[in-house]
Motif scaffolding. Sequence first.
Motif, mmCIF file in Angstrom:
data_model
loop_
_atom_site.group_PDB
_atom_site.id
_atom_site.type_symbol
_atom_site.label_atom_id
_atom_site.label_comp_id
_atom_site.label_asym_id
_atom_site.label_seq_id
_atom_site.Cartn_x
_atom_site.Cartn_y
_atom_site.Cartn_z
ATOM 1 N N THR A 48 24.305 18.739 108.220
ATOM 2 C CA THR A 48 25.614 18.420 108.855
ATOM 3 C C THR A 48 25.897 19.481 109.907
ATOM 4 O O THR A 48 26.150 18.850 111.191
ATOM 5 C CB THR A 48 26.693 18.744 107.900
ATOM 6 O OG1 THR A 48 26.379 18.313 106.586
ATOM 7 C CG2 THR A 48 28.009 18.179 108.302
ATOM 8 N N THR A 88 23.937 24.572 100.649
ATOM 9 C CA THR A 88 24.630 23.359 101.317
ATOM 10 C C THR A 88 23.673 22.643 102.157
ATOM 11 O O THR A 88 23.532 21.540 102.520
ATOM 12 C CB THR A 88 25.586 24.122 102.065
ATOM 13 O OG1 THR A 88 26.233 25.004 101.150
ATOM 14 C CG2 THR A 88 26.516 22.780 102.814
ATOM 15 N N MET A 108 31.081 10.640 110.173
ATOM 16 C CA MET A 108 29.660 10.851 109.898
ATOM 17 C C MET A 108 29.361 9.803 108.990
ATOM 18 O O MET A 108 29.835 9.330 108.043
ATOM 19 C CB MET A 108 29.610 12.263 109.274
ATOM 20 C CG MET A 108 28.165 12.651 109.542
ATOM 21 S SD MET A 108 27.655 14.335 109.226
ATOM 22 C CE MET A 108 28.589 15.009 110.567
ATOM 23 N N LEU A 133 24.921 11.644 105.875
ATOM 24 C CA LEU A 133 25.257 12.350 104.432
ATOM 25 C C LEU A 133 24.378 12.400 103.528
ATOM 26 O O LEU A 133 24.004 13.439 102.941
ATOM 27 C CB LEU A 133 26.600 11.932 103.948
ATOM 28 C CG LEU A 133 27.860 12.248 104.595
ATOM 29 C CD1 LEU A 133 28.899 11.359 103.957
ATOM 30 C CD2 LEU A 133 28.178 13.724 104.262
ATOM 31 N N ALA A 171 21.544 14.843 104.797
ATOM 32 C CA ALA A 171 22.039 15.948 104.455
ATOM 33 C C ALA A 171 21.909 16.541 102.978
ATOM 34 O O ALA A 171 21.319 17.350 102.956
ATOM 35 C CB ALA A 171 23.582 16.187 104.839
ATOM 36 N N ALA A 216 23.736 18.238 112.967
ATOM 37 C CA ALA A 216 23.725 16.898 113.398
ATOM 38 C C ALA A 216 23.511 16.668 114.909
ATOM 39 O O ALA A 216 22.914 15.675 115.244
ATOM 40 C CB ALA A 216 25.059 16.310 113.075
#
Lengths: 664, 99, 273
Positions: free
Chosen positions: C139, C135, C1, C6, C9, C142
Amino acid sequence: MHSLFSVAVQTAPATGAFQSGAWLLVAVPLASAAILLLAGRRADRWGHWLGVAASSFSFLLGLGVMLSLTSLPAAERVRDLHLFSWLSAGTLTVDAGFRLDPLSLTFVLLVTFVGSLIHVYSVAYMEHDRDRRRFFAYLNLFVAAMLLLVLADSYLLLFFGWEGVGLASYLLIGFWNHQTPNAVAAKKAFIANRIGDLGMLIAIMLMFATFGGVDFATVHGHVAGTAPGTLTAIGLMLLLAATGKSAQFPLQSWLGDAMAGPTPVSALIHAATMVTAGVYLVVRSAPLFDAAPTARLVVVIVGAITLVFGAVVGSAKDDLKKALAASTMSQIGYMILAAGLGPIGYAFAIFHLVTHGFFKAGMFLGAGSVMHGMDDQVDMRGFGALSKYMKITWITFGLGWLAILGVPPFAGFWSKDKIIESAFVPVAGSPWQAWVFGTVALLGAGLTSFYMSRLFFMTFHGTRRWDDGSGTPPALAAGTTVDLNHQHPHESPRLMTVPMIILAIGSVTIGWLLSLGSGIVGWLEPVTGRVAHEADPVLPVPVLMTVTLVLVALGILLAWRQYAAVLVPVVPPRGSVLTRAARKDLYQDDVNDALLVEPGTYLTRSLVFGDHQVVDGGATGLARLTVGAGSLLRRVQNGYVRSYAATMLIGLIVLVGAVLAARI
Amino acid sequence: MSLTNYLVLASILFTIGATTVLLRRNAIIVFMGIELMLNATNLVLVTFSRMHGNLTGQVMAFFVMVVAAAEVVIGLAIIVSIFRTRRSASVDDVNLLKS
Amino acid sequence: MSAALLAAAAQTATTSGAEAVLFWCLAPVMVIAALGLIFARKAVHAAMGVIVVMISLAFLYVAQDAPFLGVVQVVVYTGAVMMLFVFVLMLIGVDASDSLVETIKAQRWIGWLAGLGLGVVLVGVVTRATYPPMTGLATANADSNPVGVAKVIFGDYVFTFEVVGALLVTAALGALVLTHRQRLTPRIGQKERADARVAAGGSLTPLPAPGVYARHNALDVPALDHLGRPLEESVSRVLRIRGQELGVEQFQSPALPSATQTPTLEPGTEDQA
């Protein structure tokens, strides 16, 4: 003082055909009873003769066994016949076996001899009864049970026979049970006997607990060294059993009512044999009683009380059979008294038992003969002057009367005089006993003389107080207005008179015969022990004998004056307080009712009440509680969904709250 | 803004739904209260899915929706058939099984 | 990724201000609409409130990175379930309103107290709990949210999915069975109705129109039959009751027998007419 030493008696196994065949003594009458009961009406024609044969066989066999014993030396006369291992439970092992010894064989011979005669008599007496076969079955059953009782070598087997005679007695008293009083009398006898049997059971249990066995050898062998208290308890329990079976005070009330049975039954069971089983039990348990002077004293007291009790009742009864029953009670009181005196009395108790068996059975058969001739009437006030109409009955009855009075040389003289003498023998440590019991025994002799003479004179002498149909009115006491019975008295048939004659001969001779040589006392020695030196009575023997005879003569005279020389009223006069009480058996039934029956009834009622209130109340209360709780909870189940949802939600809140509370 | 706000909102909605079930008698409104409770749980599932970065929560919410749909179908059918026979949509009338 | 993803995210791992605004706009509306369930007198109003709540929920789902669920929420709940509710409400009677008298003893109190208690307990639990840091779904989403959800459904929960599908089919069948009414009486068709009408003594044909063969062409004038007699039933019943019908006699041809006479059907006279 008298000193006692036992003959060194060795118990040996039975030998010879007679002894080892002794089991047939019991088996044959039992088989006969079974056959008669099972065969039904088919056996009606020959059944009674089978009964007679079975009883006679037992007599002949018993005679054989006795002869085989007499051929042995005295020390070897106790024989054991092991039959089979009866029961074995844990440490208790009981073998069924017979003890053949002078005591048991005396009984065997008495039971089978008198029994056979009464069987023969019954053939005629019961001729018109459609149930004669059943009657003989019961008689045979009784003979078998009685022989089992006396031959048993353990208390348990003895108890078996004990119950057997009780059953036979019940069946025979209530033989005409289609009449309520008879059935009630049978029940009464049965229940009174049950109380005694309870004592027997407790005694057996005590024996097992104390000695570890219930056979005579074990029990009697372990008496030495046992606590006196235990022995006294066993002795008293055995005495309770004896009072139940022998109609002794305080369990005497059933015997008078037991006269509801057919007269041969009264003669055999309730005069000669079964009621003497209590005496047998005491004598058989001699080693126990020897070691328990307290129990023995109670035995003597019971005997003395019953002796007077029966005599008083007998003096007032107008019912021929009931007067004889009271006499039986009194005479057994003599025997119990003698048995309680200990070693000096055992043999005389048995001696009197045998002579009594003869003369009392003879008199009962005579009474049956009178009833046979007088249309089954038993009220002596309706008799009188029967001596002219039934000569054989009169003579045989008269011989029995002289015997029971103790007029020498008739049988009763030999046995009763010995008892009176023994009663006067002083006991170490308590000199009053000799005087008290001796006087009672002496007084009893006088009373016996009075009531038996009264009975004899009222029945056979005096003026006739019945209507003979000839038109000549009998001479009656002034003021009699009652209608008299219309009677045709006649002598009984040969089948009835022959047994009476034989028993009358016995009444005359048996006392003398059994006193020949060492006599019955010597014969019984292996069982009862021997008194080496008999202590002298407190009064010289000739004096005692004279006083006794004077009292007897006085009794006869008094009775003659009152019941033969004058006109006897047909309707009983009111009489004194004592007479009225005696007519009512000295209120024994009322006492029993007040002391036992009513408290029992109250106890039962209160138990029933308690059962209803507490036990049922508990059960129904539980049920009611459940129902109540259910109907309370039912409100929660109201059928509304929203209520249920609320419940769920509240539960959820409580749950989460609890979890949170734990966290915080 | 904290995600807790979503959870509090969901709690309030759930409570309102539960109270509706307890208070209202119209079967359809009661039913809607149940649906509201289901939706509140769905909101919680989605919020936690986001919090944990895991899609399983959303999938569960999806399944809840499907099951709720099935439940609604059956429930409404029951309500309709009860209404047909008893001419009433009140939950309090449906207590014939009691006594 | 990729690192950019990231970073994205990480960026989405916190709630944005716009989301807060959205939440604070929607949440009060939702609560008020939901309260309509408890307080609305009419079931339709309650249903409307629930619809508002559900649409708002769809917004919140989308805001919480669950666009697939948001769409499903709109389609399934708002579009299908709530419509079903409204439909049933219409079926049962949209006017039906609850009686406000509580029938179960103390249920109102219990309900309020239990609801309050539940609210307190739930809010207490939710607010006092400590949560892990958020969180975020960057992700997981995605490959777009539907793809991610599909991967989970058809990856981990395919069996559950099948079972739920079967459940749904079963529910549909169950609804059919439940609402199916067994016919207890024979079906009443056109023939049966006609038979019943004849049996009751009515006429098969429609009634004659007024004013036919009459001097007038007005509604209050009865028609005449083939013998020239006026037919009273041809005038509207309303007019007759009101008494606004014109007299029958004045339209009767004098040559003809009076209407009160029983008409005699003779072939000759019929031909003349």
